[in-house]
Design an enzyme around this catalytic site. Structure first.
Site, PDB file in Angstrom:
ATOM      1  N   CYS A 280       3.365  -3.336  15.776  1.00 33.48           N
ATOM      2  CA  CYS A 280       3.215  -3.031  14.345  1.00 33.48           C
ATOM      3  C   CYS A 280       2.587  -4.215  13.634  1.00 33.48           C
ATOM      4  CB  CYS A 280       4.586  -2.730  13.755  1.00 33.48           C
ATOM      5  SG  CYS A 280       4.587  -2.574  11.952  1.00 33.48           S
TER       6      CYS A 280
ATOM      7  N   CYS B 288      -0.532   5.133  10.028  1.00 30.84           N
ATOM      8  CA  CYS B 288       0.720   4.387  10.281  1.00 30.84           C
ATOM      9  C   CYS B 288       0.455   3.036  10.911  1.00 30.84           C
ATOM     10  CB  CYS B 288       1.548   5.094  11.352  1.00 30.84           C
ATOM     11  SG  CYS B 288       2.333   6.543  10.875  1.00 30.84           S
TER      12      CYS B 288
ATOM     13  N   CYS C  46       8.400  -5.974  15.431  1.00 31.44           N
ATOM     14  CA  CYS C  46       8.010  -4.991  16.448  1.00 31.44           C
ATOM     15  C   CYS C  46       6.599  -5.335  16.917  1.00 31.44           C
ATOM     16  CB  CYS C  46       8.075  -3.590  15.872  1.00 31.44           C
ATOM     17  SG  CYS C  46       9.723  -3.216  15.211  1.00 31.44           S
TER      18      CYS C  46
ATOM     19  N   CYS D 100       3.786   8.286   1.291  1.00 38.59           N
ATOM     20  CA  CYS D 100       4.369   7.274   2.164  1.00 38.59           C
ATOM     21  C   CYS D 100       4.506   5.980   1.363  1.00 38.59           C
ATOM     22  CB  CYS D 100       3.454   7.082   3.374  1.00 38.59           C
ATOM     23  SG  CYS D 100       4.019   5.801   4.499  1.00 38.59           S
TER      24      CYS D 100
ATOM     25  N   CYS E   2       7.809  -7.719   6.631  1.00 40.13           N
ATOM     26  CA  CYS E   2       9.024  -7.225   7.289  1.00 40.13           C
ATOM     27  C   CYS E   2       9.651  -8.389   8.041  1.00 40.13           C
ATOM     28  CB  CYS E   2       8.648  -6.097   8.267  1.00 40.13           C
ATOM     29  SG  CYS E   2      10.073  -5.245   8.972  1.00 40.13           S
TER      30      CYS E   2
ATOM     31  N   GLU F   5       0.831  -1.200   0.000  1.00 39.93           N
ATOM     32  CA  GLU F   5       0.000   0.000   0.000  1.00 39.93           C
ATOM     33  C   GLU F   5       0.868   1.253   0.000  1.00 39.93           C
ATOM     34  OE1 GLU F   5      -4.168  -1.555   1.800  1.00 39.93           O
ATOM     35  OE2 GLU F   5      -2.619  -1.093   3.243  1.00 39.93           O
TER      36      GLU F   5
HETATM   37  N1  SAH Z   1      10.338  -0.175   9.273  1.00 40.52           N
HETATM   38  C1  SAH Z   1      10.545   1.218   9.393  1.00 40.52           C
HETATM   39  C2  SAH Z   1       9.565   2.072   8.619  1.00 40.52           C
HETATM   40  C3  SAH Z   1       8.122   1.653   8.562  1.00 40.52           C
HETATM   41  S1  SAH Z   1       7.098   1.904   9.966  1.00 40.52           S
HETATM   42  C4  SAH Z   1      10.527   1.598  10.834  1.00 40.52           C
HETATM   43  O1  SAH Z   1      10.170   0.788  11.667  1.00 40.52           O
HETATM   44  O2  SAH Z   1      10.932   2.718  11.128  1.00 40.52           O
HETATM   45  C5  SAH Z   1       6.750   3.656  10.034  1.00 40.52           C
HETATM   46  C6  SAH Z   1       6.450   4.132  11.462  1.00 40.52           C
HETATM   47  O3  SAH Z   1       5.143   3.708  11.925  1.00 40.52           O
HETATM   48  C7  SAH Z   1       7.450   3.572  12.460  1.00 40.52           C
HETATM   49  O4  SAH Z   1       7.884   4.576  13.340  1.00 40.52           O
HETATM   50  C8  SAH Z   1       6.637   2.546  13.172  1.00 40.52           C
HETATM   51  O5  SAH Z   1       7.203   2.271  14.415  1.00 40.52           O
HETATM   52  C9  SAH Z   1       5.268   3.202  13.234  1.00 40.52           C
HETATM   53  N2  SAH Z   1       4.179   2.277  13.528  1.00 40.52           N
HETATM   54  C10 SAH Z   1       4.092   0.973  13.211  1.00 40.52           C
HETATM   55  N3  SAH Z   1       2.917   0.447  13.655  1.00 40.52           N
HETATM   56  C11 SAH Z   1       2.253   1.454  14.260  1.00 40.52           C
HETATM   57  C12 SAH Z   1       0.979   1.540  14.889  1.00 40.52           C
HETATM   58  N4  SAH Z   1       0.167   0.497  14.971  1.00 40.52           N
HETATM   59  N5  SAH Z   1       0.605   2.738  15.376  1.00 40.52           N
HETATM   60  C13 SAH Z   1       1.417   3.814  15.253  1.00 40.52           C
HETATM   61  N6  SAH Z   1       2.620   3.790  14.672  1.00 40.52           N
HETATM   62  C14 SAH Z   1       3.053   2.621  14.170  1.00 40.52           C
HETATM   63 FE1  SF4 Z   2       9.121  -3.697  10.472  1.00 47.14          FE
HETATM   64 FE2  SF4 Z   2       6.941  -2.602  11.571  1.00 47.14          FE
HETATM   65 FE3  SF4 Z   2       9.192  -2.834  12.997  1.00 47.14          FE
HETATM   66 FE4  SF4 Z   2       9.089  -1.048  10.990  1.00 47.14          FE
HETATM   67  S1  SF4 Z   2       7.856  -1.002  12.867  1.00 47.14           S
HETATM   68  S2  SF4 Z   2      10.746  -2.501  11.449  1.00 47.14           S
HETATM   69  S3  SF4 Z   2       7.757  -2.170   9.531  1.00 47.14           S
HETATM   70  S4  SF4 Z   2       7.951  -4.540  12.195  1.00 47.14           S
END
Ligand code: SAH
Ligand code: SF4
Length: 394
Positions: free
Chosen positions: A142, A370, A139, A128, A135, A115
């Site tokens: 996420c 996000c 995390c 974005c 991935c 997306e």
């Molecule tokens: N993998 C990279 C970039 C993609 S995530 C990274 O982790 O930085 C982009 C941002 O969205 C990151 O800061 C991530 O931590 C945040 N993010 C992921 N899931 C989220 C959620 N459910 N609510 C708010 N922010 C989130």
């Molecule tokens: Fe991967 Fe989500 Fe962690 Fe970014 S925040 S590194 S997309 S698992």
């Protein structure tokens, strides 16, 4: 993985195949394009000029058909057409939020989907983009992290996301004209904050961003591109050297104990190691600050003490703290912090001298915020599967 294991690979999707044997020009660096043209029989002493001409058609005017490249001889155009294609990922669907946010569901070769989100604001328009399908990192807050990595996107698929958004925004200058007086750009900024860890797909991300920055084409300044990483420390310096864009880091916690849980890559490179790498990031200044992303999770990382610890940790780093209210997804093990808590946290950080904007979730009605990106797709897929089951078609 959540109990209802998301369907990450839609095996029913038939990939759009490139016409037999033809190479896609989108995503080739200038050097690779030169090689490809010489391979097709372009005389070496003409190669430089041909690269420049093609580059302008592809990336400045957004032309997709060799027949329209009027400054090339007809026979040469036919030769190009026999050897190459100009192909972008396919837009499967587009949704537009009440707030103007646009979300594109994009299909890449192999039938995988990612997306892409366009966020219009008063003074800018941010796209974005994704760097991977899924991935490898996990995390815990996420949703992308609950999926296995399917594959890295190619450079063409990464820059292709920018090109298809420009198509939709109708933002290519007419052939023969410059961008000159067109006024502010609708698509003015890029954030690598979609699916995936961009620093684990370094070469393709670099090549795609080099194409986006090239002054003879899309021509976005390196200062308008922000790469977000979870903290792949050895690649951070390389990012500065080889891409030169701005850096955002998914910080999210102020002790190793908590960060180990939220961003498990912290077990490999802890907070102190990460901060050392960020302190060394070249050209750091007030205008080129590091963005610290900090997701607000109720009772986990949102106390006054966390806010104070955060400002102590980052002392000396030109920084902006982006507070992200947690976006929930089905089965998520966290809750969003209360609004008053987020404001109090922002206030402490702000009083310590750092900009601390609270990121307003955009496009919530179309699940474009996000960390929600993939979940929307999965839901759609799941309901398709459910429908199929209900109608006895599966
Ligand atoms: N993998 C990279 C970039 C993609 S995530 C990274 O982790 O930085 C982009 C941002 O969205 C990151 O800061 C991530 O931590 C945040 N993010 C992921 N899931 C989220 C959620 N459910 N609510 C708010 N922010 C989130
Ligand atoms: Fe991967 Fe989500 Fe962690 Fe970014 S925040 S590194 S997309 S698992």
């Amino acid at each position: 993985m959540t109990a209802n294991a998301p369907i990450t690979q839609d095996v029913l999707t038939i990939p759009r195949k490139l016409p037999e044997g033809r190479q896609n020009l989108v995503g080739l660096t200038r050097a690779q394009l030169r090689e490809a043209l010489i391979g097709m029989g372009t005389p070496e002493k003409q190669a430089r000029m041909r690269v420049n001409q093609l580059w302008q058609w592809l990336y400045h005017w957004g032309v997709r058909d060799f027949a329209q490249m009027t400054n090339l001889a007809k026979a040469y155009r036919a030769q190009l057409d026999a050897h190459f294609t100009i192909s972008l990922p396919e837009v499967v669907s587009k949704q537009v939020s009440a707030d103007g946010t646009r979300k594109y569901l994009v299909r890449i070769a192999g039938g995988h989907e990612v997306e892409v989100v366009y966020i219009p604001e008063e003074d800018r328009g941010t796209l974005c983009i994704s760097s991977q399908v899924g991935c490898t990192l996990t995390c815990s807050f996420c949703h992308t992290g609950t999926q296995k990595l399917v594959r890295n996107l190619t450079a063409g698929e990464i820059v292709g996301q920018i090109m298809l958004a420009r198509d939709d925004l109708d933002e290519w200058p007419a052939p023969g004209t410059g961008t000159g007086d067109a006024g502010p750009r609708l698509l003015s900024n890029i954030v690598l904050m979609g699916m995936g860890e961009p620093l684990y797909n370094f070469d393709n991300v670099r090549d795609a961003m080099k194409i986006a920055m090239d002054g003879e084409g899309i021509a976005l300044s390196r200062r308008r591109i922000t790469l977000s990483t979870s903290g792949v420390v050895p690649e951070i310096a390389r990012c500065a050297e080889e891409i030169g864009c701005l850096m955002a880091v998914s910080f999210h916690a102020t002790t190793d104990e908590v960060r180990d849980k939220l961003v498990p890559i912290n077990k490999r490179w802890n907070i102190a190691t990460l901060l050392d790498a960020l302190r060394e990031y070249p050209r750091l200044s007030n205008s080129e600050r590091i963005t610290f992303e900090y997701v607000m999770l109720k009772g986990v990382n949102d106390s006054d003490e966390d806010a104070r610890r955060l400002v102590r940790l980052i002392a000396g780093i030109p920084a902006k703290i982006n507070l992200i209210p947690f976006n929930e997804w089905p089965g998520a093990p966290y809750e969003r912090s209360d609004w008053s808590r987020i404001e109090r946290f922002a206030d402490i950080v702000h009083k310590a001298g750092y900009a601390s904007p609270i990121r307003t979730p955009r496009g919530e009605d179309i699940m474009a915020a996000c960390g929600q990106l993939k979940s929307a797709t999965e839901r759609a897929r799941k309901s398709r599967a459910q429908i199929a089951a209900e109608t006895g078609l599966s």
